[in-house]
Design an enzyme around this catalytic site. Structure first.
Site, PDB file in Angstrom:
ATOM      1  N   LYS A  91       0.842  -1.198   0.000  1.00 46.44           N
ATOM      2  CA  LYS A  91       0.000   0.000   0.000  1.00 46.44           C
ATOM      3  C   LYS A  91       0.875   1.245   0.000  1.00 46.44           C
ATOM      4  CE  LYS A  91      -3.747   2.269   2.600  1.00 46.44           C
ATOM      5  NZ  LYS A  91      -4.643   2.168   3.762  1.00 46.44           N
ATOM      6  N   SER A 148     -10.197   0.478   6.995  1.00 48.11           N
ATOM      7  CA  SER A 148      -9.486   0.428   5.718  1.00 48.11           C
ATOM      8  C   SER A 148      -8.877  -0.910   5.351  1.00 48.11           C
ATOM      9  CB  SER A 148      -8.388   1.497   5.704  1.00 48.11           C
ATOM     10  OG  SER A 148      -8.960   2.783   5.743  1.00 48.11           O
ATOM     11  N   SER A 174      -9.407   2.490   2.864  1.00 47.76           N
ATOM     12  CA  SER A 174      -8.467   3.157   1.986  1.00 47.76           C
ATOM     13  C   SER A 174      -7.501   2.227   1.256  1.00 47.76           C
ATOM     14  CB  SER A 174      -7.649   4.169   2.793  1.00 47.76           C
ATOM     15  OG  SER A 174      -6.896   3.510   3.827  1.00 47.76           O
TER      16      SER A 174
END
Length: 415
Positions: A67, A160, A136
């Site tokens: 990420k 997330s 996210s």
């Protein structure tokens, strides 16, 4: 026969150890899948070039998605913001460094929402490109689901990791707060931000989290757990199919020997849910002080609005909110004294249509603030054929136990 790109991490490692697959063949299978589907899924911000050399270790050359709020010394780290376009750190984040030294091969950086908050990136849901993959950790969850890599990093401040895992039909594990060191992460909320992992099932999450923390999380529970069934503070937002899934799961666990008890949350725990946004935005305001001072016009309107609100907050309000968190954590620990895991929803329902939002963290924010481990497991399909997840929660520090029971639960529900 399962395509190599669709293998779980644990099965891929088994085949590599047995001489039935090589790490390079798996890398090439993932690259072929990326070439086929990335134009629509759009999970990456940047991809690695040639395959890195395989380093001996427990990850055995598995491709890993990172990420883009975790720093990488060889790939740009932009944190989902134009402010940081082209930014190249000199060092890997701890979690990335540990992954490489354990034999994992970074295949690319994955799309995050802006600073891992609200503003979505371009990623679509691999099951239906008209729908959000959640956020996210959008690119990481979508990439695992699409067969781009078997393991990936996520981070969670509200929902997330858990919500994208549910929307994409994979497993997502948020460990106890602080279990995976955050060095080299673009931290937004000191009290909440937690590094987590994605895989195709609980065993994958146990493998990856164990490697990152130098612990063995692989053991499957041998006895049935004491389960607290809780619809949570977002009960009124759950779709009928999500509520039915929870009730059906509880019945199946009970039939398999689990003791299942309906659980109502005390006021001290509900108060944590109510105050979550205060702490999150108050701490994010501090984390983005430089960006706000120098590049406010390059921060999204939705984030600026929340941080403008946070600016009106007094230091005493933030301190009291953190104290509310601490009180709630103690109350939850006492509440769970007679239970091993809590069963609740991972998300209100199927992934919503549209890419303008990543969905709401109403089913996750409370458990994040309580600092205990949580895992989302793929458990069913909704009326549109999209994945539905269940969430298992345990008290702080019970990561190994939760992962063991998660694997037991998967066996009972047939996943």
């Amino acid at each position: 026969m399962t395509h190599p790109a669709d293998l779980s991490a644990t099965e891929a490692l088994r085949r590599i150890a047995a001489g039935q697959l090589t790490a390079d063949a798996l890398w090439e299978a993932c690259q072929a899948r990326i070439a086929e589907r990335e134009p629509v899924v759009r999970a990456f911000t940047i991809r690695a070039g040639a395959a890195p050399a395989v380093v001996a270790g427990p990850l055995g050359g598995l491709p890993v998605g990172v990420k883009d709020v975790l720093d990488t010394a060889d790939l740009a780290s932009e944190y989902g913001s134009p402010i940081w376009a082209g930014h190249q750190p000199r060092a890997d984040a701890f979690a990335v460094s540990r992954t490489r030294s354990a034999g994992g091969r970074v295949i690319g950086k994955t799309v995050t929402t802006e600073f891992a908050t609200r503003q979505p990136g371009p990623t679509t849901n691999p099951h239906d490109a008209r729908r959000t993959p959640g956020g996210s950790s959008s690119g990481s969850a979508a990439g695992v689901a699409a067969g781009f890599f078997p393991l990936a990093f996520g981070t969670q401040t509200a929902g997330s990791v858990l919500r994208p895992a549910a929307y994409c039909g994979i497993a997502g594990f948020k460990p106890s707060h602080g279990l995976i060191h955050r060095a080299g992460m673009k931290v937004m909320s000191e009290s909440l931000d937690t590094i987590g992992v994605f895989g195709r099932g609980a065993a994958d999450c146990a493998l990856f989290a164990g490697v990152l923390t130098n612990q063995d999380f692989s053991a499957i529970a041998e006895t049935a757990p004491r389960v607290a069934l809780c619809f949570g503070p977002a009960e009124d937002r759950l779709s009928p199919e999500t509520r039915a899934l929870l009730e059906d799961t509880a019945a199946r666990l009970s039939a398999a020997g689990a003791r299942v008890t309906a659980l109502a949350l005390p006021e001290a725990v509900h108060a944590v849910h109510e105050i979550h946004a205060t702490v999150m935005h108050g701490e994010t305001l501090q984390a983005l002080a430089w960006e706000r001072a120098h590049h406010r016009d390059r921060i999204s309107e939705v984030l600026n609005e929340r941080l403008d609100w946070a600016e009106t907050m007094s230091a005493a309000t933030l301190a009291q909110s953190r104290a509310t968190f601490a009180t709630g954590r103690a109350a939850f620990a006492a509440l769970m004294a007679d239970h091993d895991i809590l069963l609740t929803a991972s998300a209100p329902g199927e992934a919503p249509e549209g890419l303008h939002s990543t969905g709401e963290p109403a089913c996750n924010a409370l458990w994040t603030a309580l600092h205990g481990p949580c895992i989302s497991l793929d458990a069913g399909r909704g009326p549109a054929g999209m994945p539905l997840g269940i969430q298992l929660v345990a008290p702080f520090g019970q990561d190994a136990a939760l992962l063991g029971w998660a694997q037991w639960v998967e066996r009972v529900i047939g996943k």
